[in-house]
Scaffold this active site. Structure first.
Site, short mmCIF file in Angstrom:
data_model
loop_
_atom_site.label_atom_id
_atom_site.label_comp_id
_atom_site.label_asym_id
_atom_site.label_seq_id
_atom_site.Cartn_x
_atom_site.Cartn_y
_atom_site.Cartn_z
N CYS A 31 1.01 -1.10 -0.17
CA CYS A 31 0.02 0.03 -0.20
C CYS A 31 0.53 1.37 -0.19
O CYS A 31 1.85 1.51 0.99
CB CYS A 31 -0.86 -0.52 1.43
SG CYS A 31 -2.15 1.84 2.03
N CYS A 34 -0.18 3.94 2.62
CA CYS A 34 0.78 2.38 4.06
C CYS A 34 2.39 3.46 4.50
O CYS A 34 2.77 3.70 5.28
CB CYS A 34 0.27 1.27 3.66
SG CYS A 34 -1.26 1.10 4.22
#
Length: 102
Positions: A31, A34
């Site tokens: 991600c 992230c």
């Protein structure tokens, strides 16, 4: 005094959240937001005190993700003495995270 961001396994979380103020970042290695949040949390850790900051891999800790009803990543949950204080989803900026912890 700065704190250190460290990765833990789901099994460690239950014990850890009962030991004071803990900010948990549920993330995925695939991600993009992230990964960016990881850098932000390292900056936050240099400033804050009195809170432990940990990360949990969403993909390898499915049971923990389900137990805490985490539906997406990144998701941060702030615990204080075993109780969930607040939860925030998505990439956040440093001031918002510091405000969340305060």
């Amino acid at each position: 005094m700065a704190v250190e961001v460290r990765e833990i396994k789901g099994e460690e979380l239950d014990q850890l959240v009962n030991q004071g103020k803990v900010l948990v970042d549920f993330y995925s290695k695939t991600c993009g937001p992230c990964k960016m949040l990881g850098f932000v949390l390292k900056d936050v850790a240099k400033i804050v005190d009195g809170v432990e900051i940990v990360t949990i891999d969403f993909d390898t800790n499915k049971e923990t993700v389900e137990r805490y009803s985490v539906e997406s990543y990144p998701t941060m949950i702030l615990f204080n003495n075993g109780q969930e204080v607040t939860r925030i989803k998505g990439l956040q900026q440093k001031p918002k995270i510091i405000q969340m912890i305060s």
